[in-house]
Design a protein around this motif. Structure first.
Motif, PDB file in Angstrom:
ATOM      1  N   LYS A   8       0.840  -1.188   0.000  1.00  0.00           N
ATOM      2  CA  LYS A   8       0.000   0.000   0.000  1.00  0.00           C
ATOM      3  C   LYS A   8       0.883   1.249   0.000  1.00  0.00           C
ATOM      4  O   LYS A   8       1.783   1.384   0.816  1.00  0.00           O
ATOM      5  CB  LYS A   8      -0.901  -0.005   1.232  1.00  0.00           C
ATOM      6  N   THR A   9       0.627   2.131  -0.944  1.00  0.00           N
ATOM      7  CA  THR A   9       1.328   3.409  -1.023  1.00  0.00           C
ATOM      8  C   THR A   9       0.303   4.490  -1.296  1.00  0.00           C
ATOM      9  O   THR A   9      -0.857   4.202  -1.595  1.00  0.00           O
ATOM     10  CB  THR A   9       2.376   3.431  -2.161  1.00  0.00           C
ATOM     11  N   GLN A  10       0.725   5.730  -1.234  1.00  0.00           N
ATOM     12  CA  GLN A  10      -0.198   6.827  -1.518  1.00  0.00           C
ATOM     13  C   GLN A  10      -0.648   6.821  -2.973  1.00  0.00           C
ATOM     14  O   GLN A  10      -1.725   7.294  -3.286  1.00  0.00           O
ATOM     15  CB  GLN A  10       0.454   8.161  -1.184  1.00  0.00           C
ATOM     16  N   LYS A  11       0.166   6.289  -3.870  1.00  0.00           N
ATOM     17  CA  LYS A  11      -0.171   6.299  -5.291  1.00  0.00           C
ATOM     18  C   LYS A  11      -0.916   5.044  -5.736  1.00  0.00           C
ATOM     19  O   LYS A  11      -1.468   5.018  -6.823  1.00  0.00           O
ATOM     20  CB  LYS A  11       1.088   6.468  -6.130  1.00  0.00           C
ATOM     21  N   ALA A  12      -0.915   4.019  -4.912  1.00  0.00           N
ATOM     22  CA  ALA A  12      -1.586   2.775  -5.288  1.00  0.00           C
ATOM     23  C   ALA A  12      -3.104   2.957  -5.232  1.00  0.00           C
ATOM     24  O   ALA A  12      -3.632   3.597  -4.329  1.00  0.00           O
ATOM     25  CB  ALA A  12      -1.172   1.645  -4.360  1.00  0.00           C
ATOM     26  N   ILE A  13      -3.792   2.408  -6.208  1.00  0.00           N
ATOM     27  CA  ILE A  13      -5.253   2.447  -6.231  1.00  0.00           C
ATOM     28  C   ILE A  13      -5.746   1.049  -5.876  1.00  0.00           C
ATOM     29  O   ILE A  13      -5.441   0.085  -6.576  1.00  0.00           O
ATOM     30  CB  ILE A  13      -5.774   2.880  -7.614  1.00  0.00           C
ATOM     31  N   PRO A  14      -6.490   0.933  -4.778  1.00  0.00           N
ATOM     32  CA  PRO A  14      -6.968  -0.391  -4.371  1.00  0.00           C
ATOM     33  C   PRO A  14      -7.920  -0.994  -5.402  1.00  0.00           C
ATOM     34  O   PRO A  14      -8.746  -0.293  -5.991  1.00  0.00           O
ATOM     35  CB  PRO A  14      -7.719  -0.131  -3.065  1.00  0.00           C
ATOM     36  N   ILE A  15      -7.777  -2.288  -5.605  1.00  0.00           N
ATOM     37  CA  ILE A  15      -8.709  -3.055  -6.429  1.00  0.00           C
ATOM     38  C   ILE A  15      -9.316  -4.109  -5.517  1.00  0.00           C
ATOM     39  O   ILE A  15      -8.617  -5.000  -5.042  1.00  0.00           O
ATOM     40  CB  ILE A  15      -8.009  -3.723  -7.624  1.00  0.00           C
ATOM     41  N   ASP A  16     -10.596  -3.968  -5.246  1.00  0.00           N
ATOM     42  CA  ASP A  16     -11.295  -4.913  -4.381  1.00  0.00           C
ATOM     43  C   ASP A  16     -12.077  -5.889  -5.247  1.00  0.00           C
ATOM     44  O   ASP A  16     -12.914  -5.474  -6.051  1.00  0.00           O
ATOM     45  CB  ASP A  16     -12.267  -4.185  -3.449  1.00  0.00           C
TER      46      ASP A  16
END
Length: 68
Positions: A8-16
């Motif tokens: 997890k980073t500030q630039k990562a976009i979660p994919i649920d």
């Protein structure tokens, strides 16, 4: 255990990836904006369904993919 592709980073976009029977439980852990967007879009987590969820500033907050 769900797959994890990156830290997890500030630039990562979660994919649920959400199974249809688990949608209600998943929604209980989401913020009000995500809940409202999912409801407004009529997203039901069907197999192959994809929903892009915007953040308050209009950028992409997360992606939700249905798993049937």
């Amino acid at each position: 255990m769900p797959p994890k592709f990156a830290s997890k980073t500030q630039k990562a976009i979660p994919i649920d990836v959400v199974e249809k029977p688990s949608l209600v439980g998943w929604l209980k852990h989401q913020n009000a904006g995500v809940k409202a967007w999912v409801k407004a879009a009529g997203f039901e987590a069907g197999l192959g369904a994809v929903l892009l969820v915007p953040a308050k500033d209009g950028t992409l907050e997360r992606v939700v993919a249905g798993w049937g």
